[in-house]
Design a protein around this motif. Structure first.
Motif, short mmCIF file in Angstrom:
data_model
loop_
_atom_site.label_atom_id
_atom_site.label_comp_id
_atom_site.label_asym_id
_atom_site.label_seq_id
_atom_site.Cartn_x
_atom_site.Cartn_y
_atom_site.Cartn_z
N GLU A 121 0.87 -1.17 0.00
CA GLU A 121 0.00 0.00 0.00
C GLU A 121 0.90 1.22 0.00
O GLU A 121 1.90 1.25 0.71
N ASN A 155 -9.91 4.48 -3.18
CA ASN A 155 -10.18 5.63 -2.33
C ASN A 155 -10.95 5.15 -1.11
O ASN A 155 -12.00 4.50 -1.24
N SER A 156 -10.46 5.49 0.07
CA SER A 156 -11.07 5.01 1.32
C SER A 156 -12.54 5.43 1.45
O SER A 156 -13.33 4.70 2.05
N CYS A 157 -12.91 6.57 0.86
CA CYS A 157 -14.31 7.01 0.98
C CYS A 157 -15.27 6.07 0.27
O CYS A 157 -16.47 6.05 0.57
N TYR A 159 -15.22 2.97 0.68
CA TYR A 159 -15.31 1.79 1.53
C TYR A 159 -15.78 2.13 2.94
O TYR A 159 -15.41 1.48 3.91
N ILE A 161 -15.21 4.81 4.80
CA ILE A 161 -14.34 5.62 5.65
C ILE A 161 -14.63 7.09 5.36
O ILE A 161 -14.62 7.49 4.19
N GLN A 163 -13.26 9.76 4.81
CA GLN A 163 -12.05 10.48 4.43
C GLN A 163 -11.77 10.19 2.96
O GLN A 163 -11.91 9.06 2.50
N ASN A 164 -11.38 11.21 2.23
CA ASN A 164 -10.98 11.06 0.84
C ASN A 164 -9.47 10.79 0.83
O ASN A 164 -8.68 11.72 0.95
N ARG A 165 -9.10 9.53 0.73
CA ARG A 165 -7.69 9.13 0.84
C ARG A 165 -7.40 8.08 -0.22
O ARG A 165 -7.74 6.90 -0.05
N GLN A 166 -6.76 8.51 -1.30
CA GLN A 166 -6.45 7.58 -2.38
C GLN A 166 -5.10 6.93 -2.15
O GLN A 166 -4.12 7.59 -1.82
N ARG A 167 -5.09 5.61 -2.36
CA ARG A 167 -3.87 4.82 -2.19
C ARG A 167 -3.79 3.79 -3.30
O ARG A 167 -4.81 3.28 -3.77
#
Length: 181
Positions: A121, A155-157, A159, A161, A163-167
Motif C-alpha cells: 500500500e 479511495n477510502s471514501c 469503503y 471511511i 475520508q478522501n484518501r487515495q492509495r
C-alpha cells in the motif's frame, strides 16, 4: 480455517492486521517490522503481541534468520519521497537511498521469506508520471522475484471511511497465484 503464516513490514499500528481480523482470517504472526518505538508499543498492545517479534530497523534485519514460505507479507514502505506533499526525491537522491527507497529492503525480506502473496500500500503519487521509474522498479523487482502483480488505486471514501484518501494497492502473487506443491 487454518491460520495463515504472516509477516508485516512497516507495520505502524497494524492496519493490515486489523483488516485480517475484520475479515475473519486467522493468522500466525511470524514477525512484524516497525522502527518507531511509539507505534511498536501501540502495535503490541492492540494485537497482544510480544515486542520481541519486532524486527526493528528493516535495514538491519538478519535475512537468514527469517522463516521461509510465508503465506502473506504486507508492507507500506515510507512515502515521504514520493508523496505530493513530500520531497519528491524518489528512491535515491545524490547517490543515497531515501526513506522511500526502503522499498529495496522490503524486497530483500520478500525474497528471503518467499511469501505466496505480498500486498503493498502506498500513496497514489507512486503511479504518477513523475514516479514512472520508481513504480517500474517496484513492479519489475517483484516480477524478477517470480510474482505476478495486480494493482489499483482505491479511495477510502468508497469503503465507508469518512475520508478522501487515495492509495495504490499492489497484490503480488507468487507464480501467478498457482498453488504451491
Amino acid at each position: 480455517m487454518k491460520p495463515i503464516q504472516y509477516g508485516s513490514l512497516f507495520s505502524g499500528v497494524g492496519a493490515f492486521e486489523e483488516a485480517l481480523q475484520d475479515l475473519g482470517i486467522p493468522y500466525d504472526l511470524a514477525f512484524f517490522c516497525e522502527v518507531d518505538k511509539y507505534a511498536t508499543k501501540a502495535y503490541c498492545q492492540a494485537h497482544d503481541i510480544e515486542p520481541e517479534r519486532n524486527l526493528g530497523d528493516i535495514t538491519q534485519v538478519d535475512l537468514s534468520s527469517l522463516p521461509k514460505k510465508l503465506d502473506l507479507i504486507t508492507y507500506g514502505f515510507p512515502c515521504q519521497d514520493i508523496s505530493v506533499a513530500g520531497k519528491g526525491k524518489g528512491f535515491e537522491h545524490n547517490g543515497e537511498q531515501t526513506r522511500s527507497g526502503l522499498f529495496y529492503n522490503a524486497m530483500d525480506v520478500i525474497e528471503a521469506t518467499d511469501p505466496s502473496i505480498a500486498i503493498a500500500e502506498n500513496v497514489k503519487n507512486l503511479v504518477s508520471k513523475k514516479f514512472t521509474e520508481e513504480f517500474g522498479i517496484v513492479l519489475g523487482s517483484l516480477e524478477m522475484a517470480g510474482y505476478e502483480n495486480h494493482w489499483k488505486v482505491l479511495n477510502s471514501c468508497d469503503y465507508g471511511i469518512p475520508q478522501n484518501r487515495q492509495r495504490v494497492f499492489i497484490v503480488s502473487l507468487k507464480g501467478g497465484g498457482e498453488p504451491r506443491k
